[in-house]
Design an enzyme around this catalytic site. Structure first.
Site, mmCIF file in Angstrom:
data_model
loop_
_atom_site.group_PDB
_atom_site.id
_atom_site.type_symbol
_atom_site.label_atom_id
_atom_site.label_comp_id
_atom_site.label_asym_id
_atom_site.label_seq_id
_atom_site.Cartn_x
_atom_site.Cartn_y
_atom_site.Cartn_z
ATOM 1 N N ASP A 1 -11.748 -48.564 48.721
ATOM 2 C CA ASP A 1 -10.922 -48.667 47.524
ATOM 3 C C ASP A 1 -10.755 -50.134 47.139
ATOM 4 O OD1 ASP A 1 -8.515 -48.064 45.642
ATOM 5 O OD2 ASP A 1 -9.107 -46.092 46.373
ATOM 6 N N HIS B 1 -3.613 -49.596 43.920
ATOM 7 C CA HIS B 1 -4.438 -48.392 44.010
ATOM 8 C C HIS B 1 -4.785 -48.102 45.462
ATOM 9 C CE1 HIS B 1 -7.772 -45.554 43.343
ATOM 10 N NE2 HIS B 1 -7.203 -45.321 42.176
ATOM 11 N N SER C 1 -7.359 -39.656 42.212
ATOM 12 C CA SER C 1 -7.296 -40.685 43.255
ATOM 13 C C SER C 1 -6.162 -40.408 44.225
ATOM 14 C CB SER C 1 -7.070 -42.065 42.630
ATOM 15 O OG SER C 1 -8.254 -42.601 42.113
#
Length: 762
Positions: free
Chosen positions: A150, A226, A540
């Site tokens: 990621d 994220h 996600s």
């Protein structure tokens, strides 16, 4: 994959921006030819010694470029652990030349991917306060290593505290790499055991040459939220009394709170979040060698989707090698829904995850002057607002007349276009803006800044009141929390939908999990919050939820293959929510969810731990699938590195016979017969009976209709004959096929479309 950022002013702009490090080579005639990163894929490695593999890569480049120096300067990555290949700076003509080498499977240009959370696991039946169940049977995933590809990690987050964890597993071969504001001795521990970063195919290791903002870190530390959110959702430790600006207050944890986490930063803050395929493959190669037990990747490419071994779909390549080595790979189904054919990461060896809502919502009460109260979808956290109400058609009409008022407007535009209302709001000093837009499951918390989103239905109700009332008023209250049965579970509108246009015989997505309003760790700097936790939405977020469950399943069943783990998730998934209520599919219109929305259904982790039967798939089965999909035998040979040239059987097998825990027939005209094989992982002496719910207008015949297992018979096959009663082309109809022994229900979804006229879309 897309994530919803909690602050009202921060909108993601998703686009495929290919930013290449450009150099030039002189070619014949004195012209200059641009060099860029290409990936040279060589399939399965021939040596177990990584140094020998890298040496062979350099020799190949030396023969192409003419010198060891040029070869050394050209190479970017050497893939030498899970498979063989390298990334290098080449001109197009050099790439074409090396593609003709007999050892080369494919040469592909470096391509770019995009990035796609307290109550989540309780909702799925994994409460840590319950002494029984998968969570405790698996010892909360103790010593399972989750590899996360990621955008990096915020290591100071309490979600990565290692309190109570034992020594790092001896099988771990990975490392933590020092970098900007990242000290491996300080920031890695017994929870965060690995942290690498990959940038060489994008830019040099300094900010001057990279074109990235100063807020980005040249290390495994992430700048925007994220990767931290994803990693903590999958395997974060217990943290008490956390929330996002007062929402989701409680104890937060990941799906496997005692698992170890290894982070591989492959995405960078550029114009958008840029994830280069050459770096992704290198990270997957390293993860395989490091000893991770599973890999989760919340990354994908924009539409159109690509074939399993397409030249631009390198995630599938890397996943194939990981799965062949017993490492399951999970990936996000994408956020381009709710339209058909929008699901991403469609290779049959990948576990592809869709996103649903939870039984939790934070609506904002809007009370009109006639005492009618509506619930807005935006969670507003701030002081109560009261004021006169007015309507405008566009931001340009938000004149000084709006000063001190609450403004209602309608829009058909994107979230980005809605930012115009924010600017005008402050210019004219309005109290608040209520924006009516199409229904959207991406939550943005409005914290102190009164931007309220409603759907068209609520917007119309407010407009009708406004239009017939001489002095319309409204009160906006701080959001309230709703939990439980009253909140319907839905497949989120953004979640990528089937069918699978590239491999239509493979059902995608595989399963669904909560991916809306997920609270998890974040980067406090970019979130504008001191707590370091945030609400985000997207596939996600649902993907690491399932990754946490797979970590638990691996702890309980270490001998199960990736296909068996996937089968257990699909065949035990539920088409209803935990309260027994139907699951809906959100979109332009709401409908009951079907397999193209959520695959087998909403994951049920406790049942997945004891599925009864599993549909297993070997590497040879996948090779036969590639044969059936008309891939070149040389490609298949190189990918799997068989000792002799691989030969597809003649006649070629049917794609329908890949032993998937689903049956999808996209072109049914005449009767077809296919085979499925199940392995008993339940009680030794078991008798399974058949239950079939056929799709509308479709006949299903199964032989045998009873399966008898004992100590000598653990694997059995059955044949399914499918015929249609439709006389013209039909839409897809859905059904199910279930084997039950009275305590287990092993269900696979059926999806069938009649096509009397091929290649004719009615």
């Amino acid at each position: 994959m897309m994530s919803s950022i909690v602050s009202w002013w921060f909108f993601w702009v998703i686009s495929a921006v290919c930013i290449l490090k450009v150099e030039f080579n002189i070619v014949e005639g004195g012209a200059y030819e641009e060099t860029k990163v290409h990936i040279v894929y060589l399939g399965e490695k021939e040596h177990n010694d990584p140094e020998l593999v890298t040496s062979s890569h350099l020799r190949m480049l030396e023969s192409l470029l003419g010198s060891k120096k040029d070869a050394s300067e050209s190479i970017v990555h050497s893939y030498r652990n899970g498979f063989s290949g390298f990334a290098a700076h080449l001109t197009d003509s050099q790439a074409e030349q090396i593609s003709e080498h007999p050892d080369v499977v494919q040469v592909t240009p470096n391509t770019f991917y995009e990035l796609q959370t307290t109550r989540t696991f309780d909702y799925l039946g994994l409460s840590h306060s319950t002494p029984k169940g998968l969570l405790h049977e698996a010892k909360m995933g103790e010593d399972i290593i989750i590899g996360v590809l990621d955008s990096g990690v915020w290591p100071e987050s309490q979600s990565f505290n290692d309190k109570g964890l034992g020594p790092i597993p001896k099988r771990w071969k990975g490392m933590c790499v020092d970098g900007e504001d990242f000290d491996s001795k300080k920031h890695c521990n017994k929870k965060l055991i690995g942290a690498r970063y990959y940038m060489d195919s994008l830019f040099r290791r300094n900010k001057t040459d990279s074109g990235i903002p100063d807020t980005e870190y040249m290390s495994a530390r992430e700048s925007l939220p994220h990767g931290t959110h994803v990693a903590s959702t999958a395997g974060g430790s217990f943290v008490s009394n956390v929330s996002d600006n007062g929402f989701g207050v409680g104890t937060i944890r990941g799906g496997a709170p005692r698992a170890r986490i290894a982070v591989y930063k492959v995405c960078w803050q550029r114009v958008d979040r840029t994830c280069a395929s050459a770096d992704i493959i290198k990270a997957m190669d390293d993860a395989i060698a490091d000893g991770v037990d599973l890999i989760t990747i919340s990354i994908g490419r924009p539409n159109p989707v690509l074939t399993e071994v397409d030249v631009y779909n390198q995630i599938s390549y890397g996943a194939f090698h990981a799965v062949a080595k017993g490492i399951p790979v999970l990936s996000a189904g994408g956020n381009f829904g709710p339209g058909a054919y929008t699901v991403q990461n469609i290779a049959p060896w990948i576990i592809t995850v869709a996103a649903t809502t939870l039984d939790r919502w934070y609506p904002t009460p809007l009370t009109l002057g006639n005492n009618v109260t509506l619930m807005a979808r935006t969670p507003y956290k701030g002081n109560e607002i009261q004021g006169d109400l007015m309507f405008v058609y566009s931001p340009d009409e938000m004149t000084s007349a709006a000063k001190g008022k609450v403004v209602l407007t309608f829009t058909t535009g994107s979230e980005e276009s809605q930012a115009g209302y924010v600017t005008k709001l402050f210019q004219v000093e309005a109290k608040s803006v209520i924006i009516a837009a199409k229904r959207n499951d991406v939550i943005k918390v409005s914290e102190g800044l009164p931007i309220i989103m409603v759907d068209y239905e609520h917007g119309s109700t407010i407009w009708k009141y406004l239009s017939i009332t001489r002095m319309p008023t409204i009160k906006i209250s701080s959001a309230i929390a709703l939990n439980g049965r009253l909140v319907a579970t839905k497949v989120a509108d953004f979640s990528g939908r089937g069918p699978n246009s590239i491999s239509p015989y493979v059902l995608k997505p595989d399963v669904a999990a909560p991916g809306v309003a997920i609270v998890a760790a974040s980067t406090p700097e970019s979130m504008g919050t001191e707590e370091g936790f945030a609400i985000q939405s997207g596939t996600s977020m649902s993907t690491p939820v399932v990754a946490g469950l797979v970590a638990l399943l691996r702890a309980v069943h270490p001998d199960w293959s990736p296909a068996a783990l996937k089968s257990a998730l699909i065949t035990t998934a539920s088409t209803t929510d935990p309260y027994g209520e139907p699951i809906f599919s959100e979109g332009m219109t709401r409908k009951l969810a079907d397999p193209f929305d959520f695959g087998g259904g909403l994951v049920n982790p406790n049942k997945a731990a004891d599925p009864g039967l599993v549909y297993d798939i070997s590497a040879e089965d996948y090779r036969l699938f590639l044969c059936a999909s008309h891939y070149d035998e040389k490609q298949i040979t190189k990918i799997s590195k068989t000792h002799t040239p691989y030969r597809c059987p003649s006649p070629k097998p049917s794609m329908l016979d890949l032993n998937l825990p689903s049956i999808t027939i996209p072109f049914l005209k005449e009767d077809v017969t296919l085979t499925r094989t199940v392995t008993n992982v339940g009680p030794v002496d078991s008798v399974y009976k058949l239950i079939v719910e056929p799709p509308l207008g479709v006949k299903i015949s199964v032989t045998p209709n009873t399966l008898l297992f004992n100590s000598n018979v653990k694997i059995l096959s059955y044949k399914v004959t499918v015929s249609t009663t439709h006389k013209s082309n039909s839409i897809y109809y859905f059904g199910s096929l279930t084997w039950t022994d009275g305590s287990h229900k092993v269900t696979i979804p059926l999806s069938v479309r009649t096509q009397m006229l091929m290649y004719f879309d009615q």
